[in-house]
Design an enzyme around this catalytic site. Structure first.
Site, PDB file in Angstrom:
ATOM      1  N   ASP A 130       0.815  -1.210   0.000  1.00 17.45           N
ATOM      2  CA  ASP A 130       0.000   0.000   0.000  1.00 17.45           C
ATOM      3  C   ASP A 130       0.851   1.264   0.000  1.00 17.45           C
ATOM      4  O   ASP A 130       1.523   1.565   0.987  1.00 17.45           O
ATOM      5  CB  ASP A 130      -0.899  -0.023   1.239  1.00 17.45           C
ATOM      6  CG  ASP A 130      -1.839   1.159   1.300  1.00 17.45           C
ATOM      7  OD1 ASP A 130      -2.060   1.800   0.262  1.00 17.45           O
ATOM      8  OD2 ASP A 130      -2.363   1.436   2.390  1.00 17.45           O
ATOM      9  N   ASP A 182      -1.502   6.227  -6.685  1.00 14.01           N
ATOM     10  CA  ASP A 182      -1.781   5.255  -5.642  1.00 14.01           C
ATOM     11  C   ASP A 182      -1.819   3.851  -6.217  1.00 14.01           C
ATOM     12  O   ASP A 182      -2.464   3.607  -7.237  1.00 14.01           O
ATOM     13  CB  ASP A 182      -3.117   5.607  -4.998  1.00 14.01           C
ATOM     14  CG  ASP A 182      -3.468   4.708  -3.839  1.00 14.01           C
ATOM     15  OD1 ASP A 182      -2.537   4.248  -3.153  1.00 14.01           O
ATOM     16  OD2 ASP A 182      -4.653   4.473  -3.613  1.00 14.01           O
TER      17      ASP A 182
END
Length: 445
Positions: A107, A320
């Site tokens: 992440d 992201d």
């Protein structure tokens, strides 16, 4: 839905830990597996599920910004676990001595590294493989409260920590939570024995209570901009990934950390990161300056400040790894949508039920191929152009051809998702504060 945050508590424990210096990895290579890279999952199913996750995650961003002025002892934190099947890519690493391999969500939008620890009992979610047991590893220790990586350091207010002090965290999310003690352990990274690197004294969260199922993982690895992230603790200075096409369910994507992450050769472009807001959790995100968008040679009439990060922390655009579908503020999305629609002569069809996407075209049959009418799309960043081939912004499935982007409220955070990053080698140079990218055949990297 409740706020995403970490609650921190100082406690006294009897464990005494010898602090080892963090070791920098010369280069680490790790395989990444897309959670939905399974036969039988259609493109429309994948996008529909991913879009739901993305929309929930986007809503979380708004709540985090609204609550960023936290009370003393509570700080916001980000993660990708907002829905069943949340989180897009899983990496495998190993913890402890002897090393115990476990899968974790990778992440770029958070910092904390954590995994489940025995004993858990009924308070742990089901995971593949055995739980890590710290009592069986001689290299385990509790992170001292005077460590610069300790989340509870602010609670001491400059005072000396009591003997045996440790930091308990309770990290809650929109649909789940995890709690445990900040600890230290030796981690092993690498896809093959030849690639493996063992690094002592990595600070991580040893969770002995969690809710929900984390999608075939046993925790999470934060790759954000903060000091607790893996890239910061390794002293790697940079990391990169190369994501294989979504239609390719056989190949593995790649994550590289340290010198091996560097981009070489022709076609490399670079753009600086925009300084992040000072408040958590936005300070861990990788912001970029998107100045415009073109479809083919047509530069869309998007106001230059559309994607600007405001002084109050609103707006801006981040890249992201855990968001699938790119979201653009509505003023920009409407321009992109209109440009694509003007170039496609196929009839528009309602694909929202099947895919959740706003603009879909009907093909003559489910086996038809799209017409070669669309050019590439270019995202113009500060000093760099990211050229997206048609397959990186359109998705084909079940007789429909859809724009793989979505609208976001004007003034909200826009996100460059991983669908648009297929077959791009993307480098995050944390030391130079730049993002670099180049076209690549990721299946052969």
């Amino acid at each position: 839905m409740e706020l995403v945050r970490v609650i921190l508590v100082l406690v006294c424990a009897t464990t005494v830990v010898a602090v080892a210096d963090a070791a920098a990895a010369a280069g680490v290579r790790v395989g990444l597996t897309r959670i939905h890279s399974k036969p039988g999952i259609t493109a429309s199913q994948f996008v529909r599920d991913a879009l739901r996750r993305d929309m929930r995650r986007s809503a979380r961003f708004g709540r985090e910004l609204a609550s960023s002025s936290s009370s003393v002892g509570t700080v916001s934190a980000a993660t990708r676990k907002n829905l069943p099947n949340g989180g897009e890519y899983i990496m495998t690493l190993a913890i402890g001595t002897p090393p115990l391999a476990y899968p974790a969500i990778a992440d770029t939008g958070s910092d904390l590294i954590w995994t489940q620890c025995a004993p858990c009992g009924k308070q742990c979610f089901k995971q593949p493989g055995p739980l890590y047991n710290p009592s069986s590893s001689p290299t385990f220790g509790v992170l001292p409260c005077n460590s610069s990586l300790n989340l509870c350091a602010a609670l001491l207010a400059g005072a000396s920590p009591p003997p045996g002090c440790s930091c308990k965290y309770n990290q809650t999310y929109g649909t789940g939570w995890t709690a445990g003690v900040q600890s230290l352990e030796t981690f092993t990274f690498g896809s093959t024995p030849a690639d493996q690197v063992r690094v002592p004294s990595i600070a991580f969260g040893c969770s002995n209570a969690s809710s929900d199922d984390w999608n075939g993982s046993a925790g999470l690895v934060g790759l954000g901009r903060g000091s607790l992230s893996l890239v910061s603790q390794l002293g790697a200075g940079m990391f990169s990934y190369c994501l294989t096409p979504f239609q390719d369910t056989n190949s593995t994507s790649t994550l590289l950390l340290g010198p091996s992450a560097a981009l070489n050769g022709t076609g490399v472009q670079s753009t600086p990161f925009v300084p992040s807001p000072s408040k958590a959790p936005m300070n861990t995100y990788y912001y970029l300056n998107l100045t415009g968008i073109s479809v083919g040679t047509d530069a869309l009439s998007i106001p230059p400040n559309t994607f600007s990060l405001q002084t109050d922390g609103t707006g801006g655009l981040i890249i992201d790894s855990g968001t699938t579908i790119t979201s653009l503020v509505d003023a920009a999305y409407r321009k992109v949508r209109a440009a694509v629609q003007s170039l496609v002569t196929l009839p528009v069809t309602d694909g929202s039920g099947a895919t959740g996407l706003d603009l879909c075209f009907a093909l003559p049959s489910s086996s038809s191929t799209p017409p070669a009418t669309l050019p590439s799309m270019t995202l113009h960043f500060d000093g760099a152009d990211m050229v997206l081939p048609v397959d990186n912004y359109m998705i084909l499935d079940s007789g429909m051809w859809c724009l793989a982007m979505r609208s976001q409220t004007d003034g909200a955070l826009s996100t460059l998702g991983n669908y648009q990053q297929q077959n791009l080698h993307v480098l995050y140079d944390v030391h130079k504060e730049t993002l670099s990218f180049a076209p690549a055949q990721c299946s052969t990297l």
